[in-house]
Structures are given as structure tokens and as C-alpha cells.
Design an enzyme around this catalytic site. Structure first.
Site, PDB file in Angstrom:
ATOM      1  N   GLN A  33       0.838  -1.202   0.000  1.00 54.83           N
ATOM      2  CA  GLN A  33       0.000   0.000   0.000  1.00 54.83           C
ATOM      3  C   GLN A  33       0.872   1.252   0.000  1.00 54.83           C
ATOM      4  OE1 GLN A  33      -3.001   0.241  -0.626  1.00 54.83           O
ATOM      5  NE2 GLN A  33      -4.151  -1.521   0.100  1.00 54.83           N
ATOM      6  N   GLU A  89      -1.698 -15.579  -3.926  1.00 58.52           N
ATOM      7  CA  GLU A  89      -1.217 -14.429  -4.702  1.00 58.52           C
ATOM      8  C   GLU A  89      -0.594 -14.918  -6.015  1.00 58.52           C
ATOM      9  OE1 GLU A  89      -0.101 -11.178  -6.433  1.00 58.52           O
ATOM     10  OE2 GLU A  89      -1.299 -11.089  -4.588  1.00 58.52           O
ATOM     11  N   CYS A 110     -11.157  -0.875  -4.508  1.00 57.78           N
ATOM     12  CA  CYS A 110     -10.551   0.393  -4.905  1.00 57.78           C
ATOM     13  C   CYS A 110     -11.275   0.967  -6.124  1.00 57.78           C
ATOM     14  CB  CYS A 110      -9.058   0.226  -5.193  1.00 57.78           C
ATOM     15  SG  CYS A 110      -8.647  -1.010  -6.429  1.00 57.78           S
ATOM     16  N   ASP A 150      -9.121  -8.774  -1.488  1.00 57.88           N
ATOM     17  CA  ASP A 150      -8.542  -7.452  -1.753  1.00 57.88           C
ATOM     18  C   ASP A 150      -8.063  -7.412  -3.201  1.00 57.88           C
ATOM     19  OD1 ASP A 150      -7.488  -4.945  -1.549  1.00 57.88           O
ATOM     20  OD2 ASP A 150      -5.791  -5.498  -0.289  1.00 57.88           O
ATOM     21  N   GLU A 195     -10.659   3.924  -1.391  1.00 61.57           N
ATOM     22  CA  GLU A 195     -10.711   2.526  -0.941  1.00 61.57           C
ATOM     23  C   GLU A 195     -11.930   2.366  -0.042  1.00 61.57           C
ATOM     24  OE1 GLU A 195      -7.474  -0.642  -1.340  1.00 61.57           O
ATOM     25  OE2 GLU A 195      -7.854   1.310  -2.239  1.00 61.57           O
TER      26      GLU A 195
END
Length: 412
Positions: free
Chosen positions: A249, A298, A370, A343, A405
Site C-alpha cells: 500500500q 497471490e 478500490c 482485496d 478505498e
């Protein structure tokens, strides 16, 4: 010929444009603020709407302020004072949720403002065209030469200033800068022009580091060139090892708040946590102490490598990183999971991932968006599958831009 129109700006759109009307047409006007009357140049015409950009402010909104960066394509809301930016972002989230999820009962919480509206970014990706160094102009590949960027942490501004004093034309076509907010130093990743002039690149790196005390290392793509090849940063008392091309981030202070919000919303008490689109483990590693096991999925392998190394460095043994595409990997994981974190990148969740989450049936889900315009699309299947929204918490990670966000908690 350019079509010029005059209109009142009545609202704000997802994406940050002001919204007005010209007879039956909706007009999206970049650079306009609600409450203003503007003259605008139309650059795109459709059956039901127009797109335009401000050419003259006929009546300014009281929230309009002088821009700080010129040109400022990467800070498209710098002409709006920060309290108004926060209010407008809250309006965008509320409008998108009411439009696509009209029947939710939970109130939308006020936007959590950033403590630093400027000087917050811990990373930057800059492009090079000859001697021009900066960001691409909106919608183009034209590089806007940028002498300074006040969005960046001070150590990154120093690194940018140091590079601009050197001759880099013809040697590189891209520079990635990353800073450690916790420890106050930076590293850089150079993408060379081809064929790469290695001796000249070494001289450039040596001169750059010599003139920039806070610059601790430079890589050539992902190969070591000079100094360190990664940085360390902290989040919720976890020390993260970060490669220069792994996502983290950009707003450290707000990332800390996000971890705290997610922890509170999940109310963790053991069991297994699934973290999809986990990156380097920004949520998985800080939350590991509250669960028996955390599975972090991921697709970006350098981020997985960083996450595994960070887990070892912090002696966290119950987080298991899996390198794989979330929508394919999660469906094949053994259950059960008591909680899940989603996310996704700006494009939102793949429908197959949502289906896999529904099949696993965790009691609690955190969905982080987002892109407010995709919240309804991604959450509707979960609401249909008997999940209820218990929290909608917008948080501003990107001052001076319209990006926002939103943390949404759901319970089965």
C-alpha cells in the site's frame, strides 16, 4: 471544430468528473466541482452523455484552490481543498452503493481522511523519454517532465531530485522508486533501454547514490546493480521484506488503519483465514496471531517470495503462501475457512472467485474495493447467498486524486 458549452455542475461521478446536464444529456466534466458554473470543451459525444473538460470557470466553488503541481495529470483533484475531497469521495461511494445495492440496511461510515494530504506516497513509477522524466499524460504515452512530486515521501523527492541532476537520456526508459516509511530510506529499480549500456548504467547508479544519501540500492530490472535489492518496512509490528516490484500500500499511515479496521470487523477467534489477492501478506501476516492457520493466495511470484521471507523473518509459522491465480486456486483449497479477505486489483474479483468463496461459506468476509463502481457487481452474488453487509467503511489512501478505498464487512 471544438464544441464549447456552458453548464452548472450539480454532482460528482465515479472517476472524479463533475456532472451537469445539457438539455437531456448528462455531461461529465473533468476539472469541475459541484456548485460551479463552467465553460467546457466537449471531446466525446454519445447518445445519452457527453464528456468534456473545463476551459473556463465562470463561477467557482468555495472549495476550489490553486493547484500545487503543473502540469498535474497525476493529481487531478489538487484544485479541490482536502476536506471537500473527503466529502466528495464519501458521496461517490454512497451513490454507487445506493445505485447497485439499494436495499442494504447498514449505514455508510464517514470517510477516514488521510493524516497527510501531501507527502504520503512510498512508491512511484516514473517514465523516461529522452531527458523528460515523469508520469504519462492522461490517456497517452506522452511523458510529462516533472521537476518534483510533492505527493512523495521526502526521501523519494530527494531521490528524484538527485536523478534529475544526472544524464540519463538514452540509458533508461523507466524508474521505480520505493521508500521505507518506517526506516526512512529508499531504493530504485531501473529499466534500461536496449541494448543496455551496462558500464554507463553503473556510472549513473554510482553517481546517483553518491549524491543521494537516502538511496540505499539500485537494481537493473530485478538484477542487483548497486547496494540493496529490496527494502524493509513495518505494518502493525510486522517487518516486511519488499522487492522493488512487489505491491505494498502506497499510504503507510492509512494501511495501518486498514489492518486495524479489518481485524475489528473480523473479530477473529481462531480457525482458518483465507487471504485472496494477498500480495506480500499485508493482512495475512499481521492477522496471523489471531488464527490457527492463514492461507494467502497471490499470483505475483515475487510478492509470494517476499511474503514467505517476511514470515520467516518474523517467525510467523502459521501463514502459508500459495503462488496462483485466485479464481483457480481458491476453488481447489480444502476447507473450511472461518473468514476470508478479498482485496482484488482495480478490476475487481473474478466471478469464479466469488463462487469459490460462496462454496467455502466462511462466516465472515472482508471485501476491499478500490473501484466503487464494481462494489455492486462483486457483492450481489454474496448477498444472494445469504450474506449481510455489516460495515461499509471508506478510507482515503489517495489524496489529490478521486481514488477511494472501501472496506466492506459481510457476515453469513
Amino acid at each position: 471544430m471544438t464544441e464549447t458549452i456552458e453548464l452548472e455542475i450539480e454532482g460528482i461521478a465515479q472517476g472524479g468528473d463533475g456532472v451537469g446536464r445539457l438539455e437531456e444529456l448528462v455531461v461529465f466534466v473533468s476539472g469541475a466541482i459541484p456548485g460551479e458554473r463552467v465553460r467546457a470543451n466537449v471531446y466525446e459525444r454519445h447518445t445519452r452523455f457527453l464528456r468534456a473538460t473545463v476551459s473556463e470557470i465562470l463561477r467557482a466553488a468555495p472549495e476550489r484552490i490553486a493547484p500545487r503541481v503543473s502540469p498535474g495529470d497525476h493529481v487531478p483533484w489538487q484544485h479541490i481543498d482536502y476536506p471537500a475531497q473527503v466529502r466528495l469521495k464519501g458521496a461517490i461511494v454512497a451513490e454507487q452503493i445506493r445505485k447497485f445495492l439499494p436495499n442494504i440496511a447498514v449505514p455508510i461510515q464517514p470517510v477516514i481522511a488521510a493524516p497527510q494530504p501531501w507527502g504520503y506516497r512510498n512508491s512511484a513509477r516514473l517514465h523516461v523519454d529522452g531527458s523528460a522524466l515523469g508520469y504519462h499524460a492522461t490517456g497517452t504515452k506522452t511523458v510529462i517532465d516533472l521537476t518534483d512530486d510533492p505527493l512523495l515521501l521526502p526521501v523519494l523527492r530527494e531521490a528524484l531530485a538527485g536523478l534529475r541532476q544526472l544524464s540519463f537520456a538514452g540509458l533508461i526508459n523507466e524508474v521505480t522508486l520505493r521508500a521505507s516509511a518506517a526506516y526512512g530510506y529508499a531504493a530504485a529499480r531501473l529499466s534500461p533501454t536496449l541494448p543496455a549500456d551496462y558500464p554507463a548504467l553503473v556510472r549513473l547508479a554510482t553517481s546517483w547514490m553518491a549524491s543521494t544519501p537516502g538511496l540505499a540500492g539500485i537494481t537493473l530490472n530485478d538484477e542487483p546493480l548497486l547496494g540493496t535489492t529490496h527494502i524493509y518496512d513495518e505494518l502493525d509490528d510486522v517487518v516486511f521484506r519488499l522487492s522493488l516490484n512487489s505491491f505494498f500500500q502506497v499510504n503507510h499511515a492509512q494501511a495501518e488503519r486498514m489492518v486495524a479496521i479489518v481485524q475489528t470487523a473480523l473479530a477473529p477467534h481462531g480457525g482458518r483465514l483465507l487471504d485472496a489477492y494477498s500480495g506480500v501478506g499485508s493482512f495475512a501476516l499481521p492477522l496471523a496471531r489471531f488464527y490457527d492457520e492463514v492461507i494467502a493466495v497471490e499470483a505475483h511470484e515475487p510478492a509470494v517470495h517476499d511474503g514467505r521471507q517476511s514470515a520467516r523473518d518474523n517467525q510467523i509459522q502459521n501463514v502459508h503462501f500459495i503462488a496462483g491465480v485466485a479464481e483457480r486456486t481458491v476453488a481447489n483449497l480444502p476447507g473450511p475457512f472461518q473468514a476470508a479477505i478479498l482485496d482484488p486489483p482495480r478490476r475487481g474479483c473474478h466471478p469464479a472467485l466469488i463462487s469459490a468463496i460462496i462454496a467455502h461459506a466462511p462466516a465472515r468476509i472482508i471485501y476491499i474495493s478500490c473501484h466503487p463502481g464494481l462494489i455492486g457487481r462483486d457483492l450481489m452474488p454474496l448477498l444472494t447467498a445469504d450474506y449481510q453487509i455489516t460495515l461499509v467503511q471508506p478510507i482515503d489512501l489517495f489524496p489529490q486524486t478521486p481514488h477511494i478505498e472501501t472496506i466492506i464487512a459481510l457476515q453469513r
